[in-house]
Design a protein around this motif. Structure first.
Motif, PDB file in Angstrom:
ATOM      1  N   TYR A 189       0.760  -1.341   0.126  1.00  0.00           N
ATOM      2  CA  TYR A 189       0.484   0.630   0.129  1.00  0.00           C
ATOM      3  C   TYR A 189       0.909   0.772   0.053  1.00  0.00           C
ATOM      4  O   TYR A 189       0.460   2.386  -0.068  1.00  0.00           O
ATOM      5  CB  TYR A 189      -0.906  -0.126   1.493  1.00  0.00           C
ATOM      6  CG  TYR A 189      -2.175  -0.851   0.869  1.00  0.00           C
ATOM      7  CD1 TYR A 189      -3.351  -0.598   0.338  1.00  0.00           C
ATOM      8  CD2 TYR A 189      -2.264  -1.907   1.828  1.00  0.00           C
ATOM      9  CE1 TYR A 189      -3.738  -1.717   0.229  1.00  0.00           C
ATOM     10  CE2 TYR A 189      -2.913  -3.546   1.315  1.00  0.00           C
ATOM     11  CZ  TYR A 189      -3.772  -2.983   1.185  1.00  0.00           C
ATOM     12  OH  TYR A 189      -5.289  -4.044   1.265  1.00  0.00           O
ATOM     13  N   ILE A 225      -7.684   2.783   4.306  1.00  0.00           N
ATOM     14  CA  ILE A 225      -6.769   1.996   3.491  1.00  0.00           C
ATOM     15  C   ILE A 225      -7.711   0.817   3.456  1.00  0.00           C
ATOM     16  O   ILE A 225      -7.752  -0.160   4.642  1.00  0.00           O
ATOM     17  CB  ILE A 225      -5.336   1.440   3.819  1.00  0.00           C
ATOM     18  CG1 ILE A 225      -4.257   2.808   4.167  1.00  0.00           C
ATOM     19  CG2 ILE A 225      -4.890   0.536   3.646  1.00  0.00           C
ATOM     20  CD1 ILE A 225      -2.477   2.481   4.971  1.00  0.00           C
ATOM     21  N   ALA A 230      -4.822   1.196   9.785  1.00  0.00           N
ATOM     22  CA  ALA A 230      -5.767   0.333   9.314  1.00  0.00           C
ATOM     23  C   ALA A 230      -6.458  -0.879   9.278  1.00  0.00           C
ATOM     24  O   ALA A 230      -7.799  -0.945   9.197  1.00  0.00           O
ATOM     25  CB  ALA A 230      -4.670   0.687   7.427  1.00  0.00           C
ATOM     26  N   LYS A 273      -2.597   8.499   7.764  1.00  0.00           N
ATOM     27  CA  LYS A 273      -2.636   7.718   5.944  1.00  0.00           C
ATOM     28  C   LYS A 273      -3.072   6.343   6.032  1.00  0.00           C
ATOM     29  O   LYS A 273      -3.717   5.337   5.282  1.00  0.00           O
ATOM     30  CB  LYS A 273      -1.213   7.307   5.242  1.00  0.00           C
ATOM     31  CG  LYS A 273      -0.534   8.719   5.020  1.00  0.00           C
ATOM     32  CD  LYS A 273       1.597   8.255   4.416  1.00  0.00           C
ATOM     33  CE  LYS A 273       1.770   9.672   3.789  1.00  0.00           C
ATOM     34  NZ  LYS A 273       2.820   9.563   3.327  1.00  0.00           N
ATOM     35  N   GLY A 274      -3.462   5.751   7.351  1.00  0.00           N
ATOM     36  CA  GLY A 274      -4.039   4.639   7.638  1.00  0.00           C
ATOM     37  C   GLY A 274      -5.484   4.701   7.538  1.00  0.00           C
ATOM     38  O   GLY A 274      -6.308   4.214   8.041  1.00  0.00           O
ATOM     39  N   ARG A 326     -10.960  -0.445   9.519  1.00  0.00           N
ATOM     40  CA  ARG A 326     -10.879  -1.471   8.464  1.00  0.00           C
ATOM     41  C   ARG A 326     -12.613  -1.671   8.441  1.00  0.00           C
ATOM     42  O   ARG A 326     -13.278  -2.007   8.620  1.00  0.00           O
ATOM     43  CB  ARG A 326      -9.752  -2.582   8.546  1.00  0.00           C
ATOM     44  CG  ARG A 326     -10.706  -4.174   6.506  1.00  0.00           C
ATOM     45  CD  ARG A 326     -11.473  -3.104   5.836  1.00  0.00           C
ATOM     46  NE  ARG A 326     -11.350  -3.849   4.992  1.00  0.00           N
ATOM     47  CZ  ARG A 326     -12.964  -4.701   5.022  1.00  0.00           C
ATOM     48  NH1 ARG A 326     -13.759  -3.898   5.868  1.00  0.00           N
ATOM     49  NH2 ARG A 326     -13.716  -5.683   4.883  1.00  0.00           N
TER      50      ARG A 326
END
Length: 306
Positions: free
Chosen positions: A247, A287, A257, A283-284, A261
């Motif tokens: 990723y 994802i 993430a 940034k997570g 999730r």
């Protein structure tokens, strides 16, 4: 940055939260940089507690950013009360006094959300209800929640409290997974099957309570981070590194993430004071880990999937 509605409120919040537990030791300039960087990354939710730094973290926060009405309206600010020196206190008197102190230190007229910190075994929910009614009527607190509470503890409060319980802050990370363990290993005669929290994650989803995950990088109860711990989590770190490469993010983002999730729309409370780590974590936020990857991380952490 993924934004989620907080049920029972008019708030739309980032699923990444900047936790302000450790900012007391930072310079005002570094603290301002941390806060403003988080906002540039899309974070609009800030978590406090009256015990963090003995209250000094809240003062430090407001001073660092020069709190003003225009800036305040861009933030969702949450604080917690109820922990005192060696005991817990959900009395009406303490809740009301705590909020006045919090507001003064944060230099604001209101909190978006107030959480009751750790459960008070001597709670008198009628007093909590009176405190919440007073705080809502005065405009000092707009919404209410809890932290580290079980389903039945919440139900006891709800018998008397008329305001929705909108959030519950709970410990959750790849290396601390009671929120999902017993559901995955249901009806098996193994330690993983033991229900340690009364099914609080499913309860929260059923009752539209937003779960906020604290210590997202910790193993157990403050036993240190699992990222980089090759002695205890070699397989996990290797698998996370593989996904990080896929990723094009850091291992920190993958750890975040794994929580974001989950379809419960869990918020991740970051306690970092490092700007680089903050950016990596953000940034997570969204994802799209596959089911296979999510369960692969869970198994690599030493858990069993039947």
């Amino acid at each position: 940055m993924k934004m989620i509605p907080i049920a029972g409120t008019d708030l739309t919040a980032s699923n990444i939260v900047l936790g302000c537990m450790r900012i007391k030791g930072m310079s005002l300039q570094d603290t301002e940089t941390l806060i403003r960087t988080s906002m540039e990354e899309g974070v609009n939710f800030f978590d406090h507690a009256d015990i963090y730094g003995g209250g000094e973290c809240e003062t430090h926060f407001s001073k660092a950013i020069g709190m003003n009405a225009n800036l305040r309206e861009k933030m969702i600010i949450q604080s917690k009360c109820g922990i005192r020196g060696g005991y817990f206190d959900f009395s009406k008197e303490h809740i009301l006094a705590s909020v006045d102190g919090i507001l003064g230190r944060l230099n604001t007229d209101y909190l978006d959300i107030l959480l009751l910190h750790r459960p008070d075994a001597l709670v008198e929910p009628e007093e909590v209800a009176e405190a919440f009614d007073s705080l809502q009527a005065s405009g000092k607190v707009r919404h209410f929640g809890v932290s580290n509470h079980s389903p039945l503890q919440i139900e006891l409060l709800k018998k008397f409290v008329k305001q929705p319980i909108v959030a519950n802050q709970l410990q959750f990370s790849i290396a601390h997974t009671p929120l999902v363990d017993s559901g995955i290993a249901l009806n098996m005669n193994i330690d993983q099957s033991v229900n340690r929290d009364g099914g609080i994650l499913d309860y929260s989803r059923l009752h539209d309570i937003t779960v906020q995950a604290w210590s997202p990088f910790q193993q157990g109860f403050f036993k240190g981070p699992f990222l980089g711990d090759l002695e205890n989590y070699k397989e996990l770190n290797e698998y996370i590194d593989t996904l990080a490469a896929k990723y094009d993010v850091t291992n920190t983002a993958i750890a975040v993430a794994w929580i974001t999730r989950h379809p419960a729309n869990i918020q991740v409370v970051l306690g970092t004071t490092n700007v680089g780590r903050l950016k990596d974590s953000c940034k997570g936020s969204d994802i799209p880990l596959t089911r296979q990857e999510w369960y692969g991380i869970y198994k690599a952490a030493g858990n069993m999937v039947p």
